[in-house]
Design a protein around this motif. Structure first.
Motif, PDB file in Angstrom:
ATOM      1  N   VAL A 315       0.854  -1.185   0.000  1.00  0.00           N
ATOM      2  CA  VAL A 315       0.000   0.000   0.000  1.00  0.00           C
ATOM      3  C   VAL A 315       0.892   1.237   0.000  1.00  0.00           C
ATOM      4  O   VAL A 315       1.665   1.468   0.931  1.00  0.00           O
ATOM      5  N   LEU A 316       0.771   2.033  -1.055  1.00  0.00           N
ATOM      6  CA  LEU A 316       1.567   3.246  -1.178  1.00  0.00           C
ATOM      7  C   LEU A 316       0.816   4.425  -0.576  1.00  0.00           C
ATOM      8  O   LEU A 316      -0.399   4.395  -0.408  1.00  0.00           O
ATOM      9  N   ASP A 317       1.542   5.485  -0.271  1.00  0.00           N
ATOM     10  CA  ASP A 317       0.940   6.696   0.300  1.00  0.00           C
ATOM     11  C   ASP A 317       0.005   7.317  -0.732  1.00  0.00           C
ATOM     12  O   ASP A 317       0.427   7.688  -1.830  1.00  0.00           O
ATOM     13  N   GLY A 318      -1.264   7.438  -0.373  1.00  0.00           N
ATOM     14  CA  GLY A 318      -2.239   7.976  -1.315  1.00  0.00           C
ATOM     15  C   GLY A 318      -2.697   9.368  -0.995  1.00  0.00           C
ATOM     16  O   GLY A 318      -3.721   9.823  -1.523  1.00  0.00           O
ATOM     17  N   ASP A 319      -1.970  10.100  -0.139  1.00  0.00           N
ATOM     18  CA  ASP A 319      -2.391  11.435   0.272  1.00  0.00           C
ATOM     19  C   ASP A 319      -1.980  12.519  -0.705  1.00  0.00           C
ATOM     20  O   ASP A 319      -2.534  13.618  -0.679  1.00  0.00           O
ATOM     21  N   GLY A 320      -1.004  12.235  -1.553  1.00  0.00           N
ATOM     22  CA  GLY A 320      -0.523  13.243  -2.489  1.00  0.00           C
ATOM     23  C   GLY A 320      -1.405  13.350  -3.714  1.00  0.00           C
ATOM     24  O   GLY A 320      -2.426  12.672  -3.846  1.00  0.00           O
ATOM     25  N   PRO A 321      -1.032  14.221  -4.657  1.00  0.00           N
ATOM     26  CA  PRO A 321      -1.801  14.353  -5.899  1.00  0.00           C
ATOM     27  C   PRO A 321      -1.714  13.085  -6.741  1.00  0.00           C
ATOM     28  O   PRO A 321      -0.761  12.310  -6.640  1.00  0.00           O
ATOM     29  N   GLU A 322      -2.719  12.892  -7.580  1.00  0.00           N
ATOM     30  CA  GLU A 322      -2.733  11.724  -8.459  1.00  0.00           C
ATOM     31  C   GLU A 322      -1.586  11.808  -9.461  1.00  0.00           C
ATOM     32  O   GLU A 322      -1.268  12.882  -9.983  1.00  0.00           O
ATOM     33  N   ASP A 323      -0.973  10.665  -9.738  1.00  0.00           N
ATOM     34  CA  ASP A 323       0.024  10.592 -10.805  1.00  0.00           C
ATOM     35  C   ASP A 323      -0.669   9.998 -12.028  1.00  0.00           C
ATOM     36  O   ASP A 323      -0.748   8.788 -12.200  1.00  0.00           O
ATOM     37  N   PHE A 324      -1.219  10.889 -12.869  1.00  0.00           N
ATOM     38  CA  PHE A 324      -2.001  10.427 -14.003  1.00  0.00           C
ATOM     39  C   PHE A 324      -1.152   9.737 -15.079  1.00  0.00           C
ATOM     40  O   PHE A 324      -1.698   9.171 -16.023  1.00  0.00           O
ATOM     41  N   SER A 325       0.174   9.781 -14.918  1.00  0.00           N
ATOM     42  CA  SER A 325       1.054   9.123 -15.897  1.00  0.00           C
ATOM     43  C   SER A 325       1.259   7.643 -15.587  1.00  0.00           C
ATOM     44  O   SER A 325       1.875   6.928 -16.384  1.00  0.00           O
ATOM     45  N   ARG A 326       0.731   7.184 -14.431  1.00  0.00           N
ATOM     46  CA  ARG A 326       0.932   5.790 -14.033  1.00  0.00           C
ATOM     47  C   ARG A 326      -0.411   5.135 -13.671  1.00  0.00           C
ATOM     48  O   ARG A 326      -0.646   4.774 -12.529  1.00  0.00           O
ATOM     49  N   PRO A 327      -1.294   4.977 -14.652  1.00  0.00           N
ATOM     50  CA  PRO A 327      -2.580   4.341 -14.355  1.00  0.00           C
ATOM     51  C   PRO A 327      -2.429   2.848 -14.099  1.00  0.00           C
ATOM     52  O   PRO A 327      -1.554   2.188 -14.676  1.00  0.00           O
ATOM     53  N   LEU A 328      -3.283   2.334 -13.230  1.00  0.00           N
ATOM     54  CA  LEU A 328      -3.348   0.893 -13.011  1.00  0.00           C
ATOM     55  C   LEU A 328      -3.607   0.206 -14.341  1.00  0.00           C
ATOM     56  O   LEU A 328      -4.547   0.547 -15.055  1.00  0.00           O
ATOM     57  N   GLN A 329      -2.804  -0.795 -14.653  1.00  0.00           N
ATOM     58  CA  GLN A 329      -2.913  -1.446 -15.961  1.00  0.00           C
ATOM     59  C   GLN A 329      -3.954  -2.567 -15.932  1.00  0.00           C
ATOM     60  O   GLN A 329      -3.656  -3.754 -16.112  1.00  0.00           O
ATOM     61  N   LEU A 330      -5.208  -2.134 -15.728  1.00  0.00           N
ATOM     62  CA  LEU A 330      -6.341  -3.054 -15.679  1.00  0.00           C
ATOM     63  C   LEU A 330      -7.495  -2.414 -16.433  1.00  0.00           C
ATOM     64  O   LEU A 330      -7.858  -1.267 -16.176  1.00  0.00           O
ATOM     65  N   LEU A 331      -8.070  -3.169 -17.373  1.00  0.00           N
ATOM     66  CA  LEU A 331      -9.102  -2.654 -18.267  1.00  0.00           C
ATOM     67  C   LEU A 331     -10.263  -3.638 -18.360  1.00  0.00           C
ATOM     68  O   LEU A 331     -10.060  -4.823 -18.620  1.00  0.00           O
ATOM     69  N   ALA A 332     -11.481  -3.133 -18.113  1.00  0.00           N
ATOM     70  CA  ALA A 332     -12.697  -3.930 -18.343  1.00  0.00           C
ATOM     71  C   ALA A 332     -12.960  -3.903 -19.846  1.00  0.00           C
ATOM     72  O   ALA A 332     -13.524  -2.946 -20.376  1.00  0.00           O
ATOM     73  N   ARG A 333     -12.572  -4.950 -20.542  1.00  0.00           N
ATOM     74  CA  ARG A 333     -12.503  -4.917 -22.008  1.00  0.00           C
ATOM     75  C   ARG A 333     -13.781  -5.379 -22.697  1.00  0.00           C
ATOM     76  O   ARG A 333     -14.142  -4.872 -23.761  1.00  0.00           O
ATOM     77  N   VAL A 334     -14.472  -6.386 -22.116  1.00  0.00           N
ATOM     78  CA  VAL A 334     -15.647  -6.956 -22.777  1.00  0.00           C
ATOM     79  C   VAL A 334     -16.813  -7.024 -21.804  1.00  0.00           C
ATOM     80  O   VAL A 334     -16.640  -7.373 -20.633  1.00  0.00           O
ATOM     81  N   LEU A 335     -17.992  -6.684 -22.295  1.00  0.00           N
ATOM     82  CA  LEU A 335     -19.236  -6.783 -21.539  1.00  0.00           C
ATOM     83  C   LEU A 335     -20.246  -7.469 -22.449  1.00  0.00           C
ATOM     84  O   LEU A 335     -20.497  -7.011 -23.563  1.00  0.00           O
TER      85      LEU A 335
END
Length: 358
Positions: A315-335
Motif C-alpha cells: 500500500v503506497l501513500d495515497g495522500d498526495g496528488p494523483e500521478d495520471f502518468s501511471r494508471p493501473l494497468q487493468l481494463l474492463a474490455r468486454v461486456l
C-alpha cells in the motif's frame, strides 16, 4: 489456503463490482409516490410500510449530483424535539453544528413541496427532507468518458482510469455518472453496476429509472460476462491458464482487501496469458464472482501484481496528488449479456488501450 487450479470450462458470468450498491449517500434516486388518504406531505403514517414509496424530490441536480434525501427515523426515546436536533446529531460531527444552523438560515433543508423547513419544526418520524451538500474541491481527471453505445434504455461508457463510477468520499462531481448526466443531458442516468475508480473500461448505465432493476438483476444473477485485460510482470509462476479461488475480505475503511486462509472460497477468477513482451505479460482475466479488488488480489496471489497497482503488494501513500502518468494497468474490455427487455444478445468491447501495451 487459496485454491489454485487449472482453467475450468464453465462460462464466465459475473462482474467484479457489487451491482446492488447505490454508490454513496449523494445518489438517492427520487421515486414516484402513490396517494394515500390522510397522509400529509412528506410524512408516511406507517413508517417502513411496504408499498409506500418516497415522494419525488423537489430539488434539481447540481453538477450532475442529486440532492441528499433524508427520512427522519423513529425516535422512541424522544431524543430529538426538533428537526434541527436530529440533523445536528446526524451531521454535526462531520460539518459542525454551526454549518447545520447556517443551512437552516439559508433555507437549504426543504420538504417535498420545496419549501424550507424551519429549524424549530417539531420532530416527526417519517418526514422527508432534501438538501444539497457543499461539494468539495476536486482535482479534475484529465481523460474523457467515451460512449460506446446508446439507445433509449441503456448507455455503455468507456470509463477512464482515476474516475470513480459514482460519488464516493472526496470524489463527487468528478465521477462518470455526474459527467455523463451533465454532458448528455440525462439527469436520471444511473449505473447498473460499478467499476473500481482506478480501473478503466466498460460500465453499463441505465437511462430510465424504471428499467434499472432489470439490468441490475443481470449482474445480481450472474448473467453478465465480463472480460478484463491486465499488464503485469511475466513470470514462471503456476502454469497458465489457471483458476484462482480464495476467501477475500474487504473491510470498510481499510484500503487493501485480504485473503483468509482455509476459509471457504467466496471468489473465483480465471487467468490466462495472451502474449509476452520481454519482462511483461498481457493477461486475460475472467471473474466468476464479484468481490472488491478480486482481480488485483488474485493476480498478486499468483506473484503477478498488476503494473502500477498502488495497493498490491504494498500500500503506497495515497495522500498526495494523483500521478495520471501511471494508471493501473487493468481494463474492463468486454461486456456481454442478453438484453432483459428485448432478449437480443449484446456484446461490447472497450475502445481504450492499456498505456503499457500500445
Amino acid at each position: 489456503m487459496p485454491f489454485i487450479g487449472r482453467g475450468g470450462s464453465s462460462p464466465p458470468s459475473d462482474t467484479t463490482e457489487d451491482p446492488s450498491s447505490p454508490g454513496v449517500f449523494l445518489l438517492f434516486q427520487g421515486l414516484s409516490t402513490r396517494a394515500r388518504d390522510g397522509v400529509p406531505a412528506g410524512y408516511l403514517g406507517c413508517v417502513g410500510r411496504r408499498g409506500v414509496r418516497a415522494p419525488v424530490g423537489p430539488l434539481g441536480q447540481r453538477g450532475g449530483v442529486d440532492a441528499v434525501r433524508v427520512r427522519l427515523p423513529h425516535d422512541p426515546a424522544g431524543a430529538w424535539p426538533t428537526v434541527r436536533d436530529h440533523l445536528v446529531a446526524r451531521y454535526g460531527s462531520a460539518i459542525g453544528a454551526a454549518r447545520v444552523d447556517a443551512m437552516f438560515a439559508q433555507g437549504a433543508f426543504v420538504g417535498p413541496d420545496g419549501r424550507p423547513v424551519p429549524a424549530d419544526e417539531p420532530y416527526l418520524a417519517g418526514r422527508y427532507l432534501w438538501f444539497h451538500r457543499d461539494l468539495p474541491a476536486e482535482e479534475p481527471v484529465p481523460f474523457p468518458v467515451g460512449v460506446v453505445y446508446r439507445d433509449e434504455r441503456i448507455l455503455v461508457a468507456d470509463k477512464p482510469h482515476f474516475l470513480a463510477t459514482t460519488p464516493r468520499g472526496r470524489h463527487v462531481t468528478e465521477t462518470a455518472v455526474a459527467r455523463l448526466r451533465r454532458d448528455l443531458g440525462l439527469p436520471q442516468l444511473q449505473p447498473a453496476h460499478r467499476l473500481d475508480r482506478l480501473t478503466a473500461g466498460l460500465v453499463l448505465f441505465v437511462v430510465r429509472p424504471g428499467d434499472r432493476g432489470a439490468y441490475q438483476t443481470l449482474f445480481r444473477d450472474r448473467r453478465v460476462r465480463k472480460e478484463y485485460e491486465a499488464v503485469a510482470p511475466y513470470g514462471p509462476g503456476p502454469g497458465l491458464p489457471v483458476t484462482v479461488r480464495s476467501h477475500i475480505v474487504k473491510e470498510r475503511g481499510v484500503v487493501a482487501a485480504y485473503e483468509v486462509p482455509d476459509a471457504a472460497p467466496n471468489s473465483e477468477s480465471r487467468v490466462g496469458l495472451v502474449e509476452r513482451r520481454g519482462e511483461l505479460g498481457r493477461y486475460r482475466l475472467v471473474p466468476e464472482t464479484g468481490r472488491t479488488h478480486q482481480l488485483r488480489v488474485h493476480m498478486n496471489r499468483l506473484g503477478l501484481p498488476i503494473l502500477h497497482d498502488p495497493v498490491y503488494p504494498v500500500v503506497l501513500d495515497g495522500d498526495g496528488p494523483e500521478d495520471f502518468s501511471r494508471p493501473l494497468q487493468l481494463l474492463a474490455r468486454v461486456l456481454e449479456f442478453s438484453d432483459p427487455v428485448t432478449g437480443r444478445p449484446m456484446r461490447f468491447e472497450s475502445r481504450l488501450r492499456l498505456s503499457s501495451w500500445r
